[in-house]
Design a protein around this motif. Sequence first.
Motif, mmCIF file in Angstrom:
data_model
loop_
_atom_site.group_PDB
_atom_site.id
_atom_site.type_symbol
_atom_site.label_atom_id
_atom_site.label_comp_id
_atom_site.label_asym_id
_atom_site.label_seq_id
_atom_site.Cartn_x
_atom_site.Cartn_y
_atom_site.Cartn_z
ATOM 1 N N PHE A 177 0.831 -1.205 0.000
ATOM 2 C CA PHE A 177 0.000 0.000 0.000
ATOM 3 C C PHE A 177 0.866 1.256 0.000
ATOM 4 O O PHE A 177 0.685 2.164 -0.813
ATOM 5 C CB PHE A 177 -0.928 -0.018 1.223
ATOM 6 C CG PHE A 177 -1.888 1.135 1.280
ATOM 7 C CD1 PHE A 177 -3.124 1.060 0.645
ATOM 8 C CD2 PHE A 177 -1.571 2.300 1.964
ATOM 9 C CE1 PHE A 177 -4.020 2.124 0.689
ATOM 10 C CE2 PHE A 177 -2.453 3.365 2.016
ATOM 11 C CZ PHE A 177 -3.684 3.271 1.381
ATOM 12 N N THR A 178 1.838 1.309 0.920
ATOM 13 C CA THR A 178 2.715 2.482 1.022
ATOM 14 C C THR A 178 3.595 2.623 -0.211
ATOM 15 O O THR A 178 3.821 3.732 -0.696
ATOM 16 C CB THR A 178 3.583 2.382 2.285
ATOM 17 O OG1 THR A 178 2.744 2.236 3.430
ATOM 18 C CG2 THR A 178 4.443 3.622 2.447
ATOM 19 N N THR A 179 4.098 1.504 -0.714
ATOM 20 C CA THR A 179 4.950 1.544 -1.900
ATOM 21 C C THR A 179 4.208 2.142 -3.089
ATOM 22 O O THR A 179 4.721 3.011 -3.797
ATOM 23 C CB THR A 179 5.451 0.136 -2.251
ATOM 24 O OG1 THR A 179 6.197 -0.391 -1.152
ATOM 25 C CG2 THR A 179 6.330 0.159 -3.489
ATOM 26 N N ARG A 180 2.969 1.692 -3.304
ATOM 27 C CA ARG A 180 2.182 2.215 -4.421
ATOM 28 C C ARG A 180 1.851 3.689 -4.226
ATOM 29 O O ARG A 180 1.910 4.470 -5.179
ATOM 30 C CB ARG A 180 0.884 1.406 -4.560
ATOM 31 C CG ARG A 180 1.095 -0.011 -5.052
ATOM 32 C CD ARG A 180 -0.221 -0.695 -5.331
ATOM 33 N NE ARG A 180 -0.028 -2.007 -5.927
ATOM 34 C CZ ARG A 180 -0.998 -2.703 -6.512
ATOM 35 N NH1 ARG A 180 -2.226 -2.206 -6.581
ATOM 36 N NH2 ARG A 180 -0.748 -3.886 -7.044
ATOM 37 N N MET A 181 1.526 4.048 -2.999
ATOM 38 C CA MET A 181 1.155 5.436 -2.733
ATOM 39 C C MET A 181 2.347 6.369 -2.971
ATOM 40 O O MET A 181 2.214 7.412 -3.611
ATOM 41 C CB MET A 181 0.655 5.583 -1.295
ATOM 42 C CG MET A 181 0.151 6.984 -0.956
ATOM 43 S SD MET A 181 -0.511 7.091 0.717
ATOM 44 C CE MET A 181 0.978 6.816 1.675
ATOM 45 N N GLN A 182 3.533 5.997 -2.458
ATOM 46 C CA GLN A 182 4.715 6.838 -2.630
ATOM 47 C C GLN A 182 5.119 6.927 -4.101
ATOM 48 O O GLN A 182 5.477 8.009 -4.584
ATOM 49 C CB GLN A 182 5.869 6.289 -1.792
ATOM 50 C CG GLN A 182 5.668 6.452 -0.293
ATOM 51 C CD GLN A 182 6.817 5.846 0.499
ATOM 52 O OE1 GLN A 182 7.642 5.104 -0.032
ATOM 53 N NE2 GLN A 182 6.876 6.152 1.788
ATOM 54 N N ALA A 183 5.053 5.804 -4.824
ATOM 55 C CA ALA A 183 5.403 5.820 -6.245
ATOM 56 C C ALA A 183 4.441 6.713 -7.031
ATOM 57 O O ALA A 183 4.864 7.501 -7.886
ATOM 58 C CB ALA A 183 5.388 4.402 -6.809
ATOM 59 N N ALA A 184 3.142 6.604 -6.721
ATOM 60 C CA ALA A 184 2.151 7.433 -7.411
ATOM 61 C C ALA A 184 2.345 8.909 -7.080
ATOM 62 O O ALA A 184 2.192 9.777 -7.952
ATOM 63 C CB ALA A 184 0.743 6.988 -7.028
#
Length: 696
Positions: free
Chosen positions: A96-103
């Motif tokens: 969840f955090t990985t996707r949010m930071q990448a986005a």
Amino acid sequence: MDFENETTRIIIMVFGFVIAVALIGIIIAYINIRKKMKNEDVIRIENLRKGTAEKSFSWDVFYQKLYLRYVKFLPTRSYILKIRRRLEINNLEDEFTTRMQAAKIITKALMIIIPLTIVIIILTRTNLFLMSVIFIFELFIIDSYTDSLVTKLDNNLLLQQVDFFSQMRHSYHENNMVAEAIYSTAQDSEHIEVARQAELIYNILNSADPETELEKYYDVAPNNYLREFAGISYFTQEFGDRKIDNASLYLTNLENITQEMQLEILKRDKLNYVFQSLSLISIAPTIMLEPLKKWAVSNFSFTKSFYNGNKGLLVQVLIMVATIICYILIRKLKDNGSTRVVQNVQNPWQEKVYNIKIVKKFIDLIAPKPDTKEHRKLERLLKDSGSKLKIRWLYVNKVLICILTFIASLVFFFALHRVQINFIYTEPTVSYNLLGEAEGRELQKAMEKTTRQNRILDMFKGKPKTTTTDIQRAMERDREYKNFVEKDFNTELEEIETKLKTVNSEYLKWFEVLMAIFIAYIGYQGPNLLLKFQLKMRQMEMEDEVMSFQTIIMMLMKIERIDVEMILEWLERYANIFKEPIGKCLNNYESGAWESLEEMKNEVTYQPFIRLIESMQTSVEKVPIREAFEELDSDRDYYQAKRQESNERFVAKRAMIGKAVGFAPMIVTFVGFLIIPLVFIGMTSMTSSFNSMSSM
């Protein structure tokens, strides 16, 4: 009737009075209830309810949806996957955090690049070359910006670790148990990233097989300091804590790790400060080319033939190539190892290309054969430079770059000839003009002259055997030349003849093909040169790595049941430059401890590391480990000061190289694109003009 009205009025008044009393009662009751709800438990429950209540809009959900769009959208797909591979290191098992930071990072980059692209297209729609130059400039800026955002996340994790370890000391004093102290500190920590790592370490320590789980964590830990913390915590839980000089050994080691992190943070801050503007400085000349060109042409018209011709284009392209090379070198120099770039070593695009039958046969033919000197030399270069490439992948890169540079060179030489021909056909024809630019009636006459000369050029274009007589006859048949006096006629004849020779000589020549082959060879050697540059940069880090070895040994030497083999295992885990010789020593350790250490000592040349190896040899045969490395403990303050001074020299050395590389494109632009053309062409034009006036 009056009685009925009076009765109705009384009923209304009573009903209104009842409603007023009820309203006052509700207000009083509400006030009392609000007073009762002011206690802490009710407020806490209310806050929890608000925190979990579903909102009409959530940024977290918004970024998750954006991530899915970015992954499906082809232009952003590869880039967001590249960013997320770097973010996964910090966000272990947190998709969840990985996707949010990448986005978030991609969204911020797009918010810059989209408006900037629209403005660039509007301002430079009539100049495709300038547009392409600025687009390259823009891509470099976005690349630097996104890289800084990712690096900032890793630096923030280091800062969080410093605070976490400080809180960890207090928790350990209260619990006197490693795992419980880690857990309680993680629960109280306000930093999510480091708390996640701490909880993972806590689960490892309480697992059925902590040693195996710890080895798995070593492979995915975001940085060496968390590895050291996990390892020291495991040893303390396994063998117990000890008092050394009335101080806890575990807390002393924790303090050593904290000091190492603080030194690393200072080093990164200094590197960021030194290089924060060098990337922009190195690529700034690309956007200055067109303004400099317009200024020179508008003020010194004799430079038109240079800037608008093939020579000017050649210099511009050379400056752009030099700028790109310098930018890449700046990025390599700026890299402080803060974020490891996770490369796809399973099935990269190079492997897919290599698996094509024709490509496979060709690569196997030109690549060095196994068990040859060249193969071993290249393999060592890859390892020493820290590259994850295999030899066959390296040769795929080399061959593709060679082919692309050869084709690009031929296309470029062909374009140079077309530019020069176009310049001759479109440039106003004047006899001489030192300063300023032709305007008004003078410009109109010059363009009319160019137009009538172009008609003659079209007749003989592509006919190199054309004679002066042929041109003269064609001019005599042209209607506009019938009324020319002999002097003007002969002047234009000479001008047309000069132009025709230039036009007919603008074709791809044999030496240009040789130059394209030479450029392709340089491109072929480019990957090797980049590996050697990376090797030089890694050699600058040798002192820093050996000093980190000293800190690790200081932490391990006082732990009971520690031996040289365990020390080597730890050093290999954190090694970068010396990883290969340490790994080889560990593989041969069972066959003879002293002999394997001696072999490693013969392989390395860096004296401080050789002294560490000699101390290990001493502890293998003669004295305990603590005595063999006693000088590290007794001179800890000295080594700490030396480490700090070493970091300063490291930063200063990189800064010196970085400034030289970063300002090189700027110097080349002003000297090669402005000063030299103005001086050289100005002197040539002045001499020609004086000769013309003398002949008159």
